[in-house]
Each structure stands twice: as C-alpha cells, then as structure tokens.
Design a protein around this motif. Sequence first.
Motif, PDB file in Angstrom:
ATOM      1  N   ALA A   1     106.609  50.821   1.876  1.00 29.85           N
ATOM      2  CA  ALA A   1     107.070  51.994   2.357  1.00 29.85           C
ATOM      3  C   ALA A   1     105.847  52.869   3.003  1.00 29.85           C
ATOM      4  N   LYS A   2     104.666  52.339   2.727  1.00 30.84           N
ATOM      5  CA  LYS A   2     103.351  52.970   3.405  1.00 30.84           C
ATOM      6  C   LYS A   2     102.851  52.179   4.409  1.00 30.84           C
ATOM      7  N   ARG A   3     103.692  51.176   4.880  1.00 33.03           N
ATOM      8  CA  ARG A   3     103.398  50.370   5.987  1.00 33.03           C
ATOM      9  C   ARG A   3     101.969  49.446   5.646  1.00 33.03           C
ATOM     10  N   GLN A   4     101.843  49.233   4.355  1.00 33.21           N
ATOM     11  CA  GLN A   4     100.979  48.246   3.975  1.00 33.21           C
ATOM     12  C   GLN A   4     101.441  46.852   3.625  1.00 33.21           C
ATOM     13  N   SER A   5     102.307  46.245   4.570  1.00 30.31           N
ATOM     14  CA  SER A   5     102.936  45.058   4.402  1.00 30.31           C
ATOM     15  C   SER A   5     102.017  43.920   4.010  1.00 30.31           C
ATOM     16  N   ALA A   6     101.065  43.639   4.504  1.00 26.50           N
ATOM     17  CA  ALA A   6     100.250  42.537   4.319  1.00 26.50           C
ATOM     18  C   ALA A   6      99.719  42.583   2.786  1.00 26.50           C
ATOM     19  N   ARG A   7      99.462  43.808   2.206  1.00 20.15           N
ATOM     20  CA  ARG A   7      99.019  43.885   0.981  1.00 20.15           C
ATOM     21  C   ARG A   7     100.055  43.637  -0.064  1.00 20.15           C
ATOM     22  N   ALA A   8     101.102  44.316   0.356  1.00 25.89           N
ATOM     23  CA  ALA A   8     102.518  44.248  -0.389  1.00 25.89           C
ATOM     24  C   ALA A   8     102.801  42.422  -0.515  1.00 25.89           C
ATOM     25  N   ALA A   9     102.733  41.956   0.537  1.00 30.00           N
ATOM     26  CA  ALA A   9     103.177  40.261   0.492  1.00 30.00           C
ATOM     27  C   ALA A   9     102.262  39.665  -0.445  1.00 30.00           C
ATOM     28  N   ARG A  10     100.771  40.245  -0.529  1.00 31.85           N
ATOM     29  CA  ARG A  10     100.241  39.271  -1.421  1.00 31.85           C
ATOM     30  C   ARG A  10     100.498  39.634  -2.899  1.00 31.85           C
ATOM     31  N   ILE A  11     100.925  40.737  -3.080  1.00 36.23           N
ATOM     32  CA  ILE A  11     101.414  41.151  -4.446  1.00 36.23           C
ATOM     33  C   ILE A  11     102.705  40.218  -4.961  1.00 36.23           C
ATOM     34  N   LEU A  12     103.625  40.263  -3.981  1.00 36.46           N
ATOM     35  CA  LEU A  12     105.020  39.595  -4.147  1.00 36.46           C
ATOM     36  C   LEU A  12     104.529  38.186  -4.468  1.00 36.46           C
ATOM     37  N   ASP A  13     103.834  37.457  -3.435  1.00 33.13           N
ATOM     38  CA  ASP A  13     103.828  36.051  -3.583  1.00 33.13           C
ATOM     39  C   ASP A  13     103.058  35.666  -4.878  1.00 33.13           C
ATOM     40  N   GLU A  14     102.043  36.471  -5.141  1.00 34.60           N
ATOM     41  CA  GLU A  14     101.165  36.277  -6.521  1.00 34.60           C
ATOM     42  C   GLU A  14     102.086  36.412  -7.724  1.00 34.60           C
ATOM     43  N   LEU A  15     103.181  37.264  -7.616  1.00 35.87           N
ATOM     44  CA  LEU A  15     104.021  37.545  -8.613  1.00 35.87           C
ATOM     45  C   LEU A  15     104.991  36.389  -8.874  1.00 35.87           C
ATOM     46  N   MET A  16     105.160  35.839  -7.697  1.00 34.27           N
ATOM     47  CA  MET A  16     106.200  34.712  -7.781  1.00 34.27           C
ATOM     48  C   MET A  16     105.480  33.460  -8.557  1.00 34.27           C
ATOM     49  N   VAL A  17     104.145  33.335  -8.128  1.00 30.39           N
ATOM     50  CA  VAL A  17     103.245  32.073  -8.300  1.00 30.39           C
ATOM     51  C   VAL A  17     102.794  32.281  -9.933  1.00 30.39           C
ATOM     52  N   ASN A  18     102.401  33.382 -10.297  1.00 35.36           N
ATOM     53  CA  ASN A  18     101.746  33.590 -11.424  1.00 35.36           C
ATOM     54  C   ASN A  18     102.563  33.973 -12.876  1.00 35.36           C
ATOM     55  N   THR A  19     103.663  34.176 -12.565  1.00 31.24           N
ATOM     56  CA  THR A  19     104.776  34.618 -13.464  1.00 31.24           C
ATOM     57  C   THR A  19     105.956  33.483 -13.773  1.00 31.24           C
ATOM     58  N   ASN A  20     105.648  32.336 -14.439  1.00 30.86           N
ATOM     59  CA  ASN A  20     106.161  31.068 -14.518  1.00 30.86           C
ATOM     60  C   ASN A  20     107.815  31.287 -15.116  1.00 30.86           C
ATOM     61  N   ASP A  21     107.521  32.270 -16.366  1.00 23.33           N
ATOM     62  CA  ASP A  21     108.680  32.533 -17.053  1.00 23.33           C
ATOM     63  C   ASP A  21     109.546  33.494 -16.584  1.00 23.33           C
ATOM     64  N   LEU A  22     109.506  34.054 -15.386  1.00 24.15           N
ATOM     65  CA  LEU A  22     110.113  35.108 -14.715  1.00 24.15           C
ATOM     66  C   LEU A  22     111.695  34.744 -14.709  1.00 24.15           C
ATOM     67  N   PRO A  23     112.471  35.698 -14.976  1.00 25.09           N
ATOM     68  CA  PRO A  23     113.980  35.325 -14.806  1.00 25.09           C
ATOM     69  C   PRO A  23     114.378  35.151 -13.400  1.00 25.09           C
ATOM     70  N   VAL A  24     115.565  34.432 -13.242  1.00 22.32           N
ATOM     71  CA  VAL A  24     116.095  34.088 -12.125  1.00 22.32           C
ATOM     72  C   VAL A  24     116.432  35.099 -11.248  1.00 22.32           C
ATOM     73  N   SER A  25     117.122  36.299 -11.901  1.00 21.32           N
ATOM     74  CA  SER A  25     117.439  37.449 -11.077  1.00 21.32           C
ATOM     75  C   SER A  25     116.298  38.140 -10.695  1.00 21.32           C
ATOM     76  N   SER A  26     115.093  38.165 -11.457  1.00 17.07           N
ATOM     77  CA  SER A  26     114.031  38.945 -10.951  1.00 17.07           C
ATOM     78  C   SER A  26     113.351  38.273  -9.856  1.00 17.07           C
ATOM     79  N   ARG A  27     113.332  36.884  -9.934  1.00 18.23           N
ATOM     80  CA  ARG A  27     112.888  36.205  -8.672  1.00 18.23           C
ATOM     81  C   ARG A  27     113.720  36.508  -7.524  1.00 18.23           C
TER      82      ARG A  27
END
Length: 949
Positions: free
Chosen positions: A618-644
């Motif tokens: 929302a603050k137009r910092q998409s690159a920073r947001a993308a890094r957070i989301l990509d790391e979240l997908m990779v670093n949280t192995n037991d993340l529920p399917v719905s959260s993914r």
Amino acid sequence: MNRRLVAISLLVVLLLSQVSFPCADNYVHPVFSYQHAPENPYENFAAGRIGIVKPTYRRVVLYAAYRYLNGGGFSSAEQQTLVSIWNAEFRNEEPDSTLKLETIRRWLSLRGEIAKDFPVSPTIATDRRWGADNFNAFPNCSLNAFETAVETLSNRIMRYGGDDPFVLEWVRAQDLVFSNCSGGRSIPLAVGDAAPVWLRKDRDYQIAAAYFYATDFEEAQQRFDAISNDSDSPWREICDYLVARTLVRRAHFTKDPEQRSGFYSSAEKRLARLSGGRFFADGARLLNLIKLRQRPAERLAELEQNLHQFGGDDFRQDLIDYTWLLDKFETQVLAAEEKRKSEEEAAKFAESDKDLRDRIVANLIAAGGKTQVIVEKGRAMIQGWVPLGKLPEALRLAQLAKPNKIDNQLIELAEDDPFGQLSIESFLKSPVARPTYEPVRNTALFSESTLRVWVPNFLKRTDAFLLVPPSTPDTQIIEMIQSQQDGLTDDNLQEIRDAIREARADQIRKAWSSRPQRDYEGGYSGEERISFGLLPEFLLSGELTDWLFSMQAGESAYRHSLGRWRDTNSKAWLVAALTNSTSDSAEIDELIQAAQKLAPNDAAFPTCAYHSARILIAKRQSARAARILDELMVNTNDLPVSSRNEIARLRFTICDDLSSFLKSALRKPFTFLDYAESTTINEVIAKQKAWWSPESSQSKSEWDAYTESLYAEHKRWEERLMFDVDSTTIINERFPISLLLEAQESPELPVYLRERLAIVIWTRAVLLKNDAVLRRIAPQLLETVPEVRDYLSAPNTVERRIASLFVIYRHPNLLPYLQSGFDTPHFSYQTPAGWWCEPDYSEYTSTGESVRIRIPSGPPFLSRSQIAAAAAESAALKAIGSAPGFLAETAIELQRLRPDDSRIPEMLLIASNANVSFIGNCNSFAGREKAIELLKRRYPKWAKKIDNQ
C-alpha cells in the motif's frame, strides 16, 4: 453443460468459504481458504499450526490463536475439545451425539433382554417437538437420563432378576417416560401397596420424570420436591438438583421477565443445598447457566479468568458460554447503535415525511374513495379504495407529490359496493380482497394482527388477498372463499390450505424466536459493524476479551492495539496492531520493524510478515514486500495450505513479469466441498457408490464402475495446483489474447492448465475473428478437438470462419473464459447442453442485494498497449454476450448466407438445444424459436430430431 464464470468469493453454508465453483454442473469443488474457520483438518490449528490469523475467524477460533500467540498452548485433551467445538460450530456436528446414540442403544439392548414379550421396541428421539406444525424442537432428554436408566435397570436385574414381574413393570413405566422425550404426555400409573418398596420409590421418580419430559413443569417440581423430602427414597439426593433444574426449565419457557427471574432465584436457593455429594458438580454447572442468563457480565468475568491461561475441568462448556456471551453483548451493542442511527434518521425525515403525506392526501381527494397514506423516509404506502377506473389517476396524483417510492395497496370499488360504505379503519380491517403491487401467489402471511391469504381470482379480481383475523379457523376461511368465488379447483383449495398452514407455522416460529428468554440466538445480523468506540468498558477490562474484540474492530482499534502492544510487549497485541493497521497508520514503521525481529518458528511470524507486506504494498514499496512474502513462503515449512494461498494471493498483485505472476496465480486446495460438506474425492466416490440399491437396473460392479468414471477427472485434479477465482478474474479481464498466448506457452503452468488455456484462446479467437491466433493455437487442440483439422484445411477465409464456428457448436466445453477450480465434462439433468454465460461480476450483500464488484487492475508488468488491447477485447466479448444467444443468431445468419452447407442444419439443431429453458439463465428463447422454425421449414429431417432431445 452450462458454464458460468463465477468471479467472486462465494458464501458457503456457515463457513463463508472463499471458493470457486467448477464450471461443470456438479457440487464438488475445491476450497482454497475459509473466512471464518481454520482449514481442515482442524487438529492442525488446535495443535498450534495457526498460520496467518484472520480477524474474520470466529472468536471460538481466535481464542485458540490468542493462547498460541502468547506462548501458551493446549493439552491433548483440550485440543480434542477445541476440534469438537469447531465441528459443532462449522459442521453442525452435535458433540455428544455418538455417545448419546451408543447409550440409547445400550438402554434398548438391556431393555430388550428382559422385555422379549413386549409388543414393539420403542423408537426414542431425544428432542421434543412442539407447536402446531411440530417444527420447533428443544433438547429434552439428556445423555444422563439414559445413563441413569441403564444403571438403574442393571441394578434391579442384579438384585431381583430379569424375570421378576416388578422389574418388567419398571421397564414398562420407563418406556412411557422416554416416550415423552419427543412429544406426548404419557404418565405411568402409581403402584399399590402390594408392590415392593423399591418399586414404589422408583415409580414416584418415574412419574415425576414423565411430567418433566412432558413439559408439565409445575407438577414435576412438586413431585421432585416431595421425593427430596422423603428420607427413605434412593432418589432423594438427585431430586434436590432436579427441583432446581425444573425451575430453570420453567424460567426458560416463561415470558414474563419478573416471573422468570423469580424461578431463577428459587433455583439458586435450591442449589445452595447441594453443599457436596454426588450432584454438587452438576449443581455448579446449573448455577453457571443461571448466572449466564441472569448476571451475564459477572459470568463473563469468571469465564475470562478461567480461559485466559488454563482450560479447567469445564473447558468445553466454559469456552462455548464465553463466546456465546461475547456474541450476546456484541449483538446488544450493535442493535443499540442501529436503533440510535435509525431514530436519528427518522428524526431527520419526520418533518419532510409529514409534509409529503399531507401533499399526497390533498392530491388524492380529487380521485375520490377512501384512502390512508403512511409515509416513512420518503416512501409512501397508500391503502384503501378508489372508484372503478380511477386507480391510474390516483397513482398519478400521488406521484405528483414526488415520493421516493409508492407501495400501492389500493383497490377499485363500485360506488355502491358495500365495502365502500365502511370507514377507512373498518375497511382496512375487513375481509376484502386487495391486490398487491407485485402479486405473490400460493402464499399466506401474518401482518401484525392480520392473516393475509392469497386467493386466485377472488371476487373476480385477479391476484388478490383475503384479510382475516388470525384466530379464524381454516375451514371458515375456505368457506368464505368458496362462497364468494366460483370455479376454484381442489388443487386451488389445497394450495390455499397449505399456504395457511405454513403461515401459521411461520408465526409460531417468529413467536418462539422473539420470546424474552430467547433474546439471543446467534450473532448480530444487521448492517452495523463493531467499532472500538462502541464497546462498553466492562468488555475491555479483561485482557482476552479486549484482544478478541480489538482483533475484529478493524482500523478503529488500531490506536488501542498499538498502545496495548507497547504496554505489554505481547506478540498477540503486535498481531492485532498490524492486522488493524493501514498505510497511513501512525508508527507503522515501528510495528514492521518489530515484526522483522520475530523468528520464523514464532506463532506470530506468518501473520506479522503477511500484514507487513500488505502495508508495504500500500505504501508502494513492492520490492520490499515481495522479499518478505518470498521469504515467508520459503522459511515457514509447516505453513497451512490456506495461508500459502493467502500469501500467493497477495504476492501476485505485485509481480513484475508474467512468469512470477503465473507462479503466484496458482493455488492448492486443502479440501473439497460436496453440498457444503468438507470431504475428499475418495469420500465422495464412496458415498456415491453407497447409493446403489439391489433394485437398481445396474449391477453393483456396473454402478461402481460408473461412479469411478464419473469422478475420474476429479481424482486427476485432487493433487493439482489450480487457478483461484481472483486469478481467473484478472486473466480473463486484464490479459489480451497476445498475452494469453505467452502464458499458454509458459513452463510455469502445468500441462493440464496449458491445455485449458489453449481452449480459451481458441474460443476467444473465434469470437474475435482473429485468424492469426487460430492458426497458431490450432495444432495444440488437434488431439482433443479433431474438427480443428477442417479449419486448418479450409481453402478460404469464409470456409475457415464456418469451420472454426462449427468446432464450438460441436464442443460445448469450449468457452472464452478461464475457469477457476475444476474443468470436468460432467453432465447432469440440469445441463443437457453447455457453452458459457456472460461473466457475472457481482456479489450479494448481507441484505440480499446483488452489487457489481470492482475488478482488480492488472499486474504492474502490463504495458499500456496490452491494457488497451485487453479492454477492447473484453468489450467485444461482452457485446457478443452469452453462448446460447450467440449460437442461435450465428446459425440463423449462416443459414441465410449458406443455406446448402451440410453443417447448417446441425448448427441450428444445436442452437435450439443450447437455448432449452432449463439450461441456465442466459438463454435466448426467441433465438430458439427462430432456429426451430427454420429447421421445420427448410430441414424437416433434422427437425424431427427436436422432439427426441
């Protein structure tokens, strides 16, 4: 096969799941996320795999999240309790239903061992139905009643023998007692002095219990009281408790608030006598129920204390009662706010409503007759009568006053009509036929103190209503109708009787739901939404309650959540603050920094990372947001399917190229819904196979093979990634056909989705008359759509056009819109033909209104030329509209241009089939009639096939 693009997240029973329906006409469809419930299986969430915590979760789910966010947890037994509560909340599964059924079976089995000569083994239903229609029911006979019966009979058999006549007499009486569980009033007779003392004492108890289950609470109370004072009765101790229970039941069925309160107070005093002993725990629970009803704020504070860190012995009931009270208080707050706003709005309209009414009344004088005008918020309701032929003039005169809307309840009467001689008050109360503005047939309903019954052609006026007092017997209503209306058939009269019966039943249901003691039966259902400023102080005094309301109060609770986080350094409050934040929230950077310090295995990490990315986008910092989301997908192995799926849904809004967009556009379902029931495909198949009957024309093996074939395509999709509805909406509306071609060739898409996309591209290219795209995509359809060869070998443009169209006629599964979820060629009685309907980008509000939703803008990598091309193509497809009409118009036009083409009669026949009335809601009946007329006139051999459809 009717195909309809569903471009919204649809509501599914209780769960309000974000799902997308398959384009095939079956009810099994994938689920990618729930709005109110954790994903299946619930055991994962109960054990701490909470993933991204949604504020839309029911509070009974958020409570579990709160405990984990604060570093706590639940024992194995408590986790099982949570799952059973959620099953009851979201799947309507009664928690003790299995145990109760097993106990009832034990009772019937034990009874049957000694009652072999009894006429019939009774059928026992534990809920008692009541009311004229037997529609309403309440739990009457509890699990404990059957446990007690089993224990007592076992004891009597052991002491006196199974063939003892007095034991058999005990069983006969108990049958009568349990017959009252579901209805009736069967009371065992007292036994004489010749009977043994044990039976006389047992019979006293059986009689009291029979009265209780028969809802004669006053008599039951007196008898339980007498037993409690009988020092020789083995039932003395339990009857102290049962007197209190009877008083609570009396309170529940009492309308008068003072009398109800008196019953509760008497019950409390009685429970005070249970200072210890066998029924002390039961008495304590009953006392808690009284507090819940009489002193809810006090009970809420106790439950908050019990549940904040520990479960306790009554964990299940405490959590149910706690969330029930939260809903109750929220309902009261929101209802009060709704009333305040309504009164405020009414006050604004008061003067203008009076002026509007005066103007309408003055205008209507010229029409004559007798009328009454009611105006509310600029809307006018006009009742009464006007002279014959004056109704249009009366409505015109009323409209001159410029009301927002007119509800016309006027009728026309001859000047000498006896009803016209009545005063307006008497006229409105009289049994006179009154037409409605929009007639509703085959119905009856209560309006205040009046029963309004629809009558066909009553008094020679069509679509009229008969108004009578509700106490009027049904037979008298029918006699009134028959005396004034000739020609009514038996079917007409039965329709009217059924309507009256349903109206009376509905009135009973309304009366039950509006009784004072049932002032709350669920959450608030109006238009207001909870705001932090509306909450009373006592609801915020407890940490747990404060957090639960703050999580759901949205932006209004941001400041409070931020302050509580700073005061407590609690991760639960960090989650609440980030959840409630917007890009404009003060100190938002401080929260994002705190979120980044969380370890990936922290329960709060997924939620905090998700909302940090949401704010950064929302603050137009998409690159920073993308890094957070990509790391979240990779670093949280037991993340529920719905959260993914939620992360992917957020990530694909900021993709900077087609490849990353397609990767994020794919979703994995965590369960499937079959008629709103969570299931697996194998479970669906097993249920379908179980429908086989020996009377079936198919053998069991044939039926099983048919079922397997029916769901073969489903099984192939069970483990596949799919497009969710948000993905398909953007692809369908924001991607030009040139970009669809690129997507279709992308290695990011699995083969089965590339095949689906090839079909969409082909169909769009046919509709948009894009020959270059057709030639490019045609080779990929040759295996599944052999008619494409005729297109490729066509000698000229006209022939290629007809050949490409003929492919669509021959293959109903071809459509120009990418579907979410399944794409299975499953036909049913509802869809003998297929193709597509024009996309319906709408959703229903809580009031049932259909509103158009805003289609998201395309991903940022789209160029201006691509955006313009997509808009032009979308407009062209919308101009073409739905397939049935297009097929009919095109076939008719081609017949005019190429009457001797051998494909034309088949296209006309298919077009007529595509427009059969029960296919869907996008038919062209006029097109069907024209196609059939052409077939009969020009192609009589083909026309004969119409009758065989």
